[in-house]
Scaffold this motif. Sequence first.
Motif, PDB file in Angstrom:
ATOM      1  N   THR A 292      15.040  31.880  58.938  1.00  5.25           N
ATOM      2  CA  THR A 292      14.771  31.785  57.204  1.00  5.25           C
ATOM      3  C   THR A 292      14.047  30.351  57.132  1.00  5.25           C
ATOM      4  OG1 THR A 292      16.904  30.094  56.630  1.00  5.25           O
ATOM      5  CG2 THR A 292      17.121  32.426  56.808  1.00  5.25           C
ATOM      6  N   PHE A 293      13.470  30.632  55.479  1.00  2.00           N
ATOM      7  CA  PHE A 293      12.383  29.114  55.677  1.00  2.00           C
ATOM      8  C   PHE A 293      12.681  28.980  54.112  1.00  2.00           C
ATOM      9  CE2 PHE A 293       8.416  26.904  54.188  1.00  2.00           C
ATOM     10  CZ  PHE A 293       8.508  26.324  55.560  1.00  2.00           C
ATOM     11  N   ASN A 294      13.147  27.609  53.999  1.00  2.00           N
ATOM     12  CA  ASN A 294      13.407  26.550  53.006  1.00  2.00           C
ATOM     13  C   ASN A 294      12.048  26.599  52.055  1.00  2.00           C
ATOM     14  OD1 ASN A 294      16.544  27.579  52.983  1.00  2.00           O
ATOM     15  ND2 ASN A 294      16.750  24.862  54.242  1.00  2.00           N
ATOM     16  N   LEU A 295      12.288  26.866  50.676  1.00  2.00           N
ATOM     17  CA  LEU A 295      11.163  26.320  49.643  1.00  2.00           C
ATOM     18  C   LEU A 295      11.677  25.624  48.859  1.00  2.00           C
ATOM     19  CD1 LEU A 295       9.437  29.629  48.901  1.00  2.00           C
ATOM     20  CD2 LEU A 295       8.151  27.880  50.152  1.00  2.00           C
ATOM     21  N   SER A 296      10.830  24.780  47.676  1.00  2.00           N
ATOM     22  CA  SER A 296      11.219  23.632  47.185  1.00  2.00           C
ATOM     23  C   SER A 296      11.758  24.246  45.306  1.00  2.00           C
ATOM     24  CB  SER A 296      10.377  22.685  46.895  1.00  2.00           C
ATOM     25  OG  SER A 296       9.750  22.667  46.143  1.00  2.00           O
ATOM     26  N   LYS A 297      11.984  24.451  44.425  1.00  2.00           N
ATOM     27  CA  LYS A 297      12.020  24.847  43.074  1.00  2.00           C
ATOM     28  C   LYS A 297      10.336  25.250  43.249  1.00  2.00           C
ATOM     29  CE  LYS A 297      13.449  25.025  38.296  1.00  2.00           C
ATOM     30  NZ  LYS A 297      11.837  25.261  37.644  1.00  2.00           N
ATOM     31  N   THR A 298       9.430  24.020  42.819  1.00  2.00           N
ATOM     32  CA  THR A 298       8.239  24.330  43.126  1.00  2.00           C
ATOM     33  C   THR A 298       7.646  25.227  43.446  1.00  2.00           C
ATOM     34  OG1 THR A 298       8.288  21.862  41.902  1.00  2.00           O
ATOM     35  CG2 THR A 298       6.524  22.657  42.192  1.00  2.00           C
ATOM     36  N   GLN A 299       7.871  25.263  44.809  1.00  2.00           N
ATOM     37  CA  GLN A 299       7.469  25.957  45.933  1.00  2.00           C
ATOM     38  C   GLN A 299       7.543  27.700  45.752  1.00  2.00           C
ATOM     39  OE1 GLN A 299       8.321  24.290  49.760  1.00  2.00           O
ATOM     40  NE2 GLN A 299       6.479  23.518  50.228  1.00  2.00           N
ATOM     41  N   PHE A 300       8.618  27.864  45.413  1.00  2.00           N
ATOM     42  CA  PHE A 300       8.809  29.436  45.345  1.00  2.00           C
ATOM     43  C   PHE A 300       8.763  30.172  43.953  1.00  2.00           C
ATOM     44  CE2 PHE A 300      11.724  32.063  42.121  1.00  2.00           C
ATOM     45  CZ  PHE A 300      11.723  33.232  43.189  1.00  2.00           C
ATOM     46  N   GLU A 301       8.130  28.722  42.424  1.00  2.00           N
ATOM     47  CA  GLU A 301       7.594  29.064  41.644  1.00  2.00           C
ATOM     48  C   GLU A 301       5.798  29.256  42.329  1.00  2.00           C
ATOM     49  OE1 GLU A 301       8.854  25.617  38.551  1.00  2.00           O
ATOM     50  OE2 GLU A 301       9.985  26.336  38.032  1.00  2.00           O
ATOM     51  N   ALA A 302       5.031  28.744  43.140  1.00  2.00           N
ATOM     52  CA  ALA A 302       4.269  29.205  43.022  1.00  2.00           C
ATOM     53  C   ALA A 302       4.236  30.670  44.303  1.00  2.00           C
ATOM     54  CB  ALA A 302       3.536  28.313  43.762  1.00  2.00           C
ATOM     55  N   LEU A 303       4.880  30.577  44.940  1.00  2.00           N
ATOM     56  CA  LEU A 303       4.746  31.965  45.177  1.00  2.00           C
ATOM     57  C   LEU A 303       5.130  33.014  44.593  1.00  2.00           C
ATOM     58  CD1 LEU A 303       6.026  33.755  47.970  1.00  2.00           C
ATOM     59  CD2 LEU A 303       8.070  33.530  48.032  1.00  2.00           C
ATOM     60  N   PHE A 304       6.099  33.291  43.762  1.00  2.00           N
ATOM     61  CA  PHE A 304       5.934  34.161  42.945  1.00  2.00           C
ATOM     62  C   PHE A 304       4.759  34.378  42.022  1.00  2.00           C
ATOM     63  CE2 PHE A 304       8.349  36.466  39.174  1.00  2.00           C
ATOM     64  CZ  PHE A 304       9.178  37.067  39.813  1.00  2.00           C
ATOM     65  N   GLU A 305       4.385  33.231  41.560  1.00  2.00           N
ATOM     66  CA  GLU A 305       2.689  34.015  41.162  1.00  2.00           C
ATOM     67  C   GLU A 305       1.766  33.624  42.001  1.00  2.00           C
ATOM     68  OE1 GLU A 305       2.624  33.205  37.703  1.00  2.00           O
ATOM     69  OE2 GLU A 305       4.634  33.326  37.455  1.00  2.00           O
ATOM     70  N   GLY A 306       1.957  34.411  43.488  1.00  2.00           N
ATOM     71  CA  GLY A 306       0.491  34.323  43.670  1.00  2.00           C
ATOM     72  C   GLY A 306       0.100  33.677  44.579  1.00  2.00           C
ATOM     73  N   ILE A 307       0.554  32.249  43.937  1.00  2.00           N
ATOM     74  CA  ILE A 307       0.032  31.320  44.606  1.00  2.00           C
ATOM     75  C   ILE A 307      -0.138  29.996  46.037  1.00  2.00           C
ATOM     76  CG2 ILE A 307      -0.463  28.801  43.776  1.00  2.00           C
ATOM     77  CD1 ILE A 307       0.100  29.416  41.331  1.00  2.00           C
ATOM     78  N   ASP A 308      -1.257  29.586  46.868  1.00  2.00           N
ATOM     79  CA  ASP A 308      -0.319  29.326  48.073  1.00  2.00           C
ATOM     80  C   ASP A 308       0.536  27.608  48.359  1.00  2.00           C
ATOM     81  OD1 ASP A 308      -0.466  28.452  50.416  1.00  2.00           O
ATOM     82  OD2 ASP A 308      -2.611  28.640  51.237  1.00  2.00           O
ATOM     83  N   TRP A 309       2.012  28.391  48.116  1.00  2.00           N
ATOM     84  CA  TRP A 309       2.721  26.892  47.736  1.00  2.00           C
ATOM     85  C   TRP A 309       2.860  26.763  49.340  1.00  2.00           C
ATOM     86  CZ3 TRP A 309       5.815  27.322  52.383  1.00  2.00           C
ATOM     87  CH2 TRP A 309       5.388  27.777  53.329  1.00  2.00           C
ATOM     88  N   ARG A 310       1.843  26.249  50.723  1.00  2.00           N
ATOM     89  CA  ARG A 310       2.129  26.017  51.473  1.00  2.00           C
ATOM     90  C   ARG A 310       1.158  24.823  50.618  1.00  2.00           C
ATOM     91  NH1 ARG A 310      -0.998  29.313  55.167  1.00  2.00           N
ATOM     92  NH2 ARG A 310      -1.774  29.940  53.295  1.00  2.00           N
ATOM     93  N   ARG A 311       0.292  24.926  49.416  1.00  2.00           N
ATOM     94  CA  ARG A 311      -0.566  23.541  49.211  1.00  2.00           C
ATOM     95  C   ARG A 311       0.294  22.726  47.635  1.00  2.00           C
ATOM     96  NH1 ARG A 311      -6.760  25.025  48.089  1.00  2.00           N
ATOM     97  NH2 ARG A 311      -6.750  25.843  50.272  1.00  2.00           N
ATOM     98  N   VAL A 312       0.962  23.561  47.667  1.00  2.00           N
ATOM     99  CA  VAL A 312       2.723  22.262  46.560  1.00  2.00           C
ATOM    100  C   VAL A 312       3.529  21.372  47.354  1.00  2.00           C
ATOM    101  CG1 VAL A 312       4.295  23.291  44.737  1.00  2.00           C
ATOM    102  CG2 VAL A 312       2.415  24.108  44.904  1.00  2.00           C
ATOM    103  N   VAL A 313       2.690  19.967  46.730  1.00  2.00           N
ATOM    104  CA  VAL A 313       3.832  18.821  47.098  1.00  2.00           C
ATOM    105  C   VAL A 313       4.541  18.939  46.563  1.00  2.00           C
ATOM    106  CG1 VAL A 313       3.188  16.778  48.314  1.00  2.00           C
ATOM    107  CG2 VAL A 313       1.999  18.602  48.747  1.00  2.00           C
ATOM    108  N   PRO A 314       5.779  18.469  46.555  1.00  2.00           N
ATOM    109  CA  PRO A 314       6.341  17.762  45.642  1.00  2.00           C
ATOM    110  C   PRO A 314       7.030  16.386  45.681  1.00  2.00           C
ATOM    111  CG  PRO A 314       8.095  19.394  47.255  1.00  2.00           C
ATOM    112  CD  PRO A 314       6.376  19.322  47.672  1.00  2.00           C
ATOM    113  N   PRO A 315       7.413  16.464  44.125  1.00  2.00           N
ATOM    114  CA  PRO A 315       7.408  15.020  43.833  1.00  2.00           C
ATOM    115  C   PRO A 315       8.053  13.500  45.000  1.00  2.00           C
ATOM    116  CG  PRO A 315       8.023  15.366  42.470  1.00  2.00           C
ATOM    117  CD  PRO A 315       7.400  17.065  43.057  1.00  2.00           C
TER     118      PRO A 315
END
Length: 105
Positions: free
Chosen positions: A74-97
Amino acid sequence: MATQPVDFRKGIDGLAAHVANSFDLDPYSGAFFVFRSKSGDKIKVLLWDGTGMVLIHKRLNKSKFVWPALSGGTFNLSKTQFEALFEGIDWRRVVPPRLTKPAVA
């Protein structure tokens, strides 16, 4: 997030059993469990909301979901990364504050 594709014929019970048996995790913990299809254009999200099990199925029309390298586990995502993934956005570019304590309270 499961890094390996799952059989998308599985429903709530099959995915909950997969979480418990393959990852030794509790599907009733309230966590979001995200699975991808072999083709990469579909995801299923399984979660327990306290009253029942919820299954969300999403298919992108013209692209594929960005997924980590295929390996076991498995791989853990932050809430912000999950939201990006769900929208079809590259979640790897999302940097949590970064949370920092104020200098003066």
